[in-house]
Design a protein around this motif. Structure first.
Motif, PDB file in Angstrom:
ATOM      1  N   ILE A 110       0.830  -1.199   0.000  1.00  0.00           N
ATOM      2  CA  ILE A 110       0.000   0.000   0.000  1.00  0.00           C
ATOM      3  C   ILE A 110       0.873   1.261   0.000  1.00  0.00           C
ATOM      4  O   ILE A 110       0.456   2.314  -0.490  1.00  0.00           O
ATOM      5  CB  ILE A 110      -0.987  -0.031   1.205  1.00  0.00           C
ATOM      6  N   ALA A 144       1.539   2.014  -3.523  1.00  0.00           N
ATOM      7  CA  ALA A 144       0.306   2.524  -4.135  1.00  0.00           C
ATOM      8  C   ALA A 144       0.141   4.006  -3.808  1.00  0.00           C
ATOM      9  O   ALA A 144      -0.212   4.809  -4.666  1.00  0.00           O
ATOM     10  CB  ALA A 144      -0.883   1.720  -3.633  1.00  0.00           C
ATOM     11  N   LYS A 145       0.444   4.363  -2.563  1.00  0.00           N
ATOM     12  CA  LYS A 145       0.344   5.768  -2.153  1.00  0.00           C
ATOM     13  C   LYS A 145       1.249   6.646  -3.003  1.00  0.00           C
ATOM     14  O   LYS A 145       0.837   7.700  -3.473  1.00  0.00           O
ATOM     15  CB  LYS A 145       0.765   5.916  -0.690  1.00  0.00           C
ATOM     16  N   LYS A 146       2.474   6.169  -3.189  1.00  0.00           N
ATOM     17  CA  LYS A 146       3.436   6.954  -3.969  1.00  0.00           C
ATOM     18  C   LYS A 146       2.942   7.152  -5.405  1.00  0.00           C
ATOM     19  O   LYS A 146       3.313   8.103  -6.066  1.00  0.00           O
ATOM     20  CB  LYS A 146       4.796   6.258  -3.981  1.00  0.00           C
ATOM     21  N   SER A 165      -0.198   7.422  -6.285  1.00  0.00           N
ATOM     22  CA  SER A 165      -1.535   8.051  -6.249  1.00  0.00           C
ATOM     23  C   SER A 165      -2.661   7.069  -6.535  1.00  0.00           C
ATOM     24  O   SER A 165      -3.628   7.401  -7.207  1.00  0.00           O
ATOM     25  CB  SER A 165      -1.593   9.214  -7.238  1.00  0.00           C
ATOM     26  N   ILE A 166      -2.529   5.863  -6.029  1.00  0.00           N
ATOM     27  CA  ILE A 166      -3.618   4.887  -6.148  1.00  0.00           C
ATOM     28  C   ILE A 166      -4.382   4.909  -4.817  1.00  0.00           C
ATOM     29  O   ILE A 166      -3.786   4.804  -3.749  1.00  0.00           O
ATOM     30  CB  ILE A 166      -3.081   3.474  -6.445  1.00  0.00           C
ATOM     31  N   LYS A 167      -5.700   5.064  -4.923  1.00  0.00           N
ATOM     32  CA  LYS A 167      -6.510   5.231  -3.721  1.00  0.00           C
ATOM     33  C   LYS A 167      -7.571   4.133  -3.644  1.00  0.00           C
ATOM     34  O   LYS A 167      -8.243   3.859  -4.647  1.00  0.00           O
ATOM     35  CB  LYS A 167      -7.179   6.609  -3.796  1.00  0.00           C
ATOM     36  N   PHE A 168      -7.708   3.504  -2.470  1.00  0.00           N
ATOM     37  CA  PHE A 168      -8.720   2.458  -2.281  1.00  0.00           C
ATOM     38  C   PHE A 168      -9.794   2.922  -1.304  1.00  0.00           C
ATOM     39  O   PHE A 168      -9.479   3.529  -0.278  1.00  0.00           O
ATOM     40  CB  PHE A 168      -8.085   1.175  -1.727  1.00  0.00           C
ATOM     41  N   ASP A 169     -11.030   2.604  -1.632  1.00  0.00           N
ATOM     42  CA  ASP A 169     -12.120   2.837  -0.685  1.00  0.00           C
ATOM     43  C   ASP A 169     -12.380   1.501   0.005  1.00  0.00           C
ATOM     44  O   ASP A 169     -13.032   0.607  -0.546  1.00  0.00           O
ATOM     45  CB  ASP A 169     -13.359   3.320  -1.459  1.00  0.00           C
ATOM     46  N   SER A 221      -4.510   8.299 -10.420  1.00  0.00           N
ATOM     47  CA  SER A 221      -4.259   9.527 -11.198  1.00  0.00           C
ATOM     48  C   SER A 221      -3.234   9.211 -12.278  1.00  0.00           C
ATOM     49  O   SER A 221      -2.263   8.504 -12.035  1.00  0.00           O
ATOM     50  CB  SER A 221      -3.740  10.647 -10.298  1.00  0.00           C
ATOM     51  N   SER A 227      -0.281  10.075 -14.996  1.00  0.00           N
ATOM     52  CA  SER A 227       0.774  11.069 -15.247  1.00  0.00           C
ATOM     53  C   SER A 227       1.379  10.783 -16.618  1.00  0.00           C
ATOM     54  O   SER A 227       1.166   9.715 -17.188  1.00  0.00           O
ATOM     55  CB  SER A 227       1.850  10.976 -14.173  1.00  0.00           C
ATOM     56  N   ALA A 228       2.141  11.719 -17.145  1.00  0.00           N
ATOM     57  CA  ALA A 228       2.676  11.588 -18.498  1.00  0.00           C
ATOM     58  C   ALA A 228       3.483  10.299 -18.640  1.00  0.00           C
ATOM     59  O   ALA A 228       3.211   9.475 -19.487  1.00  0.00           O
ATOM     60  CB  ALA A 228       3.544  12.789 -18.817  1.00  0.00           C
ATOM     61  N   ILE A 229       4.461  10.111 -17.826  1.00  0.00           N
ATOM     62  CA  ILE A 229       5.270   8.879 -17.854  1.00  0.00           C
ATOM     63  C   ILE A 229       5.772   8.632 -16.441  1.00  0.00           C
ATOM     64  O   ILE A 229       6.243   9.549 -15.765  1.00  0.00           O
ATOM     65  CB  ILE A 229       6.424   8.989 -18.871  1.00  0.00           C
TER      66      ILE A 229
END
Lengths: 634, 128
Positions: free
Chosen positions: A117, A120-122, A124-128, A252, A254-256
């Motif tokens: 996790i 994932a935070k780094k 920008s992946i967010k879980f509900d 989110s 991002s370009a690359i």
């Protein structure tokens, strides 16, 4: 009260890291799939309860095909744990959730753990979490085995799940499949999980067919449109997974990303392989430069000790020549071995080496192997026994046996001190280059042998490689140190056991019957008696005797040479003979431990015999060619 | 930030210079290795199409990482050789090419930092 907790999940999602965190163990963790090929157990106490954890080999589906996947499936089916943890990769959870849906069909107490996790935070992946829990109907815990986040919550959830079993309602596959499942349930004994096996039967699983009642013929009950139904089942599960993720996960763009950038270059069709060879050369050069001062320090220490003790009596000779000189000559290479594994550890831990499997897949396919074999063979750089054992992770039997048979040609750590010794004597100014060439030859010989074996012994085609590449990550010092230690410790263990005993035996064969003249010793008699076989290669009796003793374990060659010549510094070898000797050592006869592993993994005596005969023949032929060509050139 | 093409040119020329310097000083294999890494920058010019800018950035980023690793390796080798002082042997002799490589390594590290900050690193958000 003991609570058994099984850890399952896709390969390389951090099950073993999580296991280590939960029980405080130091199991080897690698950044590529297929490291755990058998179950590993460990226990810990929490709130006066004993939690017995079982780390199981990774798998993508419960329709197991390889030996290690079968370990996991059989464990869940025949001895289900009190609580089953399905570990899912937070960075790419789709396949893990697919496995979760399959596991739920087994009617087990399941907890879904979304691991990594922190990464994932780094990204920008967010879980509900609450949405995940309501859609998947199992407890969800977000963890990071790397930082320890969520571990206490996981312990609490294990206890809660054990006390209040939660076996959620199963996924509905639609009337067509559900009616078939209901029909098939009658074909299985009551002792089995009928719904799970019926679903597997619809999917065409061979294992489910084997468990049908004795009077039921699979061909008579299976529908003609079985493969369509199997696709519908997989589609239904993936649809469900994607629907859940659309509602419970946000990302989110991002370009690359850093990983995409690195992958774009490292797997580049033109520059990928040259970069790999350049980095390998740097690793070997680092091995020499970093370890050279320490090797020198240890050599000086042993030399002073030998001089101090002397060799005037039988006892002092045994201590100074047999033990200190014999074992010390091997021990002095320890810094080089650890430096090499440190460098390789960084490459593996960062996630780079699996990319090489991807790059090498085309070349491996022409040898009727795949990039996955390449990954298995990489383990052999530590110890050939490891790669022989790890081959059980290969699905295709032909590929598995071929990988086992060519494993002994991968230059294991036992051969490193032998090369270091010979290269130091014959190529003192080009050590890294010579060492690099030996590793290239090792890869070439492995490839050549795979081609020959596939042509003669194991005919067939390879199954194309489908492999999930792990993420790149910054190598943690503790993981690299564990890698280095796990690979190098065999060497230390052998120095204190088999090499010590062998050194004493070699000393006895040198000392008797005439302590004043080594030319009259038993060792000389053995070497001279067989020298005629090796005369075309230019080997002296000392080399022949050392090779015979080294068939037990390769390091003994160093120990024998040191005793024959009274120290590594006194050995004389011309570059041509040294090259022929190294090529011969590269291939000749697997050590006893590897032969035993080949026998147990193939369950046949035929393959160890093939391995011995083939390796002796090929290494003799190649060494002879090197000798002939070398003498023509020089 | 300079354009990707200018960055590629700077890194390509600098790494070619260092690689050639190693070859002229007799360290052929190490020189070839630096030249292999400089090819990463050269191939960056071959990136066309819509995401070409991103992929050119990728070539600068990864090429800089490789140069930084190589210069770090030279620095580590030099530091390890200091142990030689204990046994009375000479320490590693740093050549002009080694110094140039280490300087390029410092610049590459700055490049990596700058690219991660401005062109690659995704922004962080809190997660439940």
């Amino acid at each position: 009260m003991v609570i058994t907790v099984g850890l399952i999940g896709n390969p390389n999602v951090g099950k073993t890291s999580l296991f280590n965190k939960l029980v405080g163990a130091r199991q080897y963790v690698a950044n590529w799939p297929g490291v755990t090929v058998t179950r590993v157990e460990g226990a810990t106490s929490y709130k006066e309860q004993t939690l017995h954890f079982i780390d199981l080999p990774g798998l993508y589906t419960l329709s197991a095909t390889s030996l290690d996947e079968k370990v996991t499936r059989d464990f869940l089916l025949y001895s289900p744990p009190n609580v089953t943890i399905v570990v899912i990769d937070s960075m790419s959870p789709e396949q893990g959730m697919y496995l979760l849906l399959e596991t739920l069909e087994l009617n087990l107490n399941v907890i879904a753990v979304f691991n990594a996790i922190d990464e994932a935070k780094k990204n920008s992946i967010k879980f509900d979490k609450s949405s995940l829990e309501s859609y998947l109907r199992v407890p969800i815990v977000l963890t990071s085995a790397h930082t320890g986040e969520g571990i206490t919550e996981l312990m609490e959830t294990i206890l809660a799940t054990f006390r209040k079993p939660n076996r959620p309602k199963l996924l509905d596959y639609g009337p067509e499949i559900e009616s078939k499942v209901a029909e098939f349930e009658q074909y299985f004994e009551d002792k089995y999980n009928k719904r799970f096996l019926s679903l597997k039967l619809v999917e065409g699983d061979k294992f489910a067919m084997e468990l049908l009642k004795k009077d039921v013929e699979p061909t008579s009950v299976l529908p003609s449109n079985m493969s369509d139904l199997a696709i519908k089942i997989a589609k239904r599960r993936y649809e469900y997974v994607m629907n859940v993720l659309n509602r419970a996960m946000s990302k989110s763009e991002s370009a690359i990303t850093s990983m995409e950038a690195i992958d774009h270059v490292f797997t580049h069709k033109y520059i990928g392989i040259p970069i790999f060879f350049a980095l390998m050369y740097l690793a070997f050069n680092f091995t020499f430069k970093a370890s050279e001062p320490l090797v020198g320090l240890i050599e000086v220490g042993f030399q002073k000790l030998t001089d101090l003790i002397g060799s005037n009596s039988i006892f002092t000779s045994l201590i100074s020549q047999g033990i200190i000189n014999g074992v010390g000559s091997v021990i002095s290479f320890i810094p080089s071995i650890f430096a090499l594994f440190f460098a390789l550890g960084i490459m593996e831990e960062s996630g780079y080496l699996p990319r090489i499997a991807f790059l090498m897949d085309r070349a491996m396919y022409s040898l009727k192997l795949t990039g996955r074999s390449f990954m298995t063979l990489l383990l052999g750089f530590g110890c050939n026994v490891s790669s022989v054992m790890a081959a059980r992770g290969l699905t295709d039997e032909r590929e598995r046996v071929t990988t086992i048979l060519v494993s002994p040609f991968v230059s294991c750590s036992a051969r490193i001190p032998v090369y270091l010794m010979i290269i130091g004597i014959a190529f003192p100014n080009h050590r890294a280059e010579a060492f690099f060439v030996m590793y290239l030859l090792s890869i070439a010989l492995t490839a050549l042998s795979a081609r020959i074996i596939n042509k003669i012994v194991m005919k067939g085609e390879s199954i194309p490689l489908v492999m999930e590449l792990p993420r790149y990550r910054f190598p943690s010092l503790s993981n690299v140190a564990t890698y280095m230690w796990n690979r190098g410790k065999h060497f230390l263990q052998k120095a204190g056991t088999i090499i010590l005993v062998a050194s004493v035996i070699v000393w006895v064969l040198i000392y008797f019957p005439d302590p004043t003249n080594i030319e009259n010793s038993f060792a000389a008699m053995i070497g001279k008696g067989l020298q005629f076989i090796f005369a075309p290669l230019g080997f002296q009796w000392q080399t022949v005797s050392a090779l015979i003793f080294g068939s037990v374990a390769k390091e003994i060659i160093v120990s024998s040479f040191a005793q024959f010549y009274g120290g590594v510094g006194n050995i004389v070898l011309d570059p041509v003979t040294a090259s022929a000797l190294m090529v011969f050592i590269l291939g000749y006869i697997p050590c006893f431990a590897t032969l035993a592993a080949i026998k147990s993994e193939t369950n046949s005596l035929k393959y160890p015999i093939i391995s011995v005969v083939y390796s002796l023949s090929i290494s003799y032929i190649l060494a002879f060619l090197v000798s002939i060509i070398g003498r023509v050139i020089v | 930030m300079k354009s990707a093409a200018i960055q590629l040119w700077i890194m390509l020329i600098a790494s070619l210079l260092v690689g050639t310097c190693y070859i002229f000083q007799g360290d052929l294999i190490f020189g070839i290795i630096i030249l292999v890494f400089s090819m990463v920058f050269l191939l960056g010019f071959r990136e066309f199409g819509k995401p070409s800018y991103s992929y050119r950035i990728a070539h600068i980023y990864v090429g800089s990482i490789l140069i930084a690793i190589t210069s770090g390796y030279i620095l580590a080798s030099f530091l390890f050789s200091l142990v030689n002082l204990i046994i009375g042997e000479e320490i590693m002799d740093l050549k002009i090419s080694d110094i140039l490589l280490m300087l390029l390594g410092v610049y590459s590290s700055y490049n990596i930092y700058r690219l991660r900050k401005n062109a690659i690193r995704p922004e962080k958000k809190d997660i439940e």
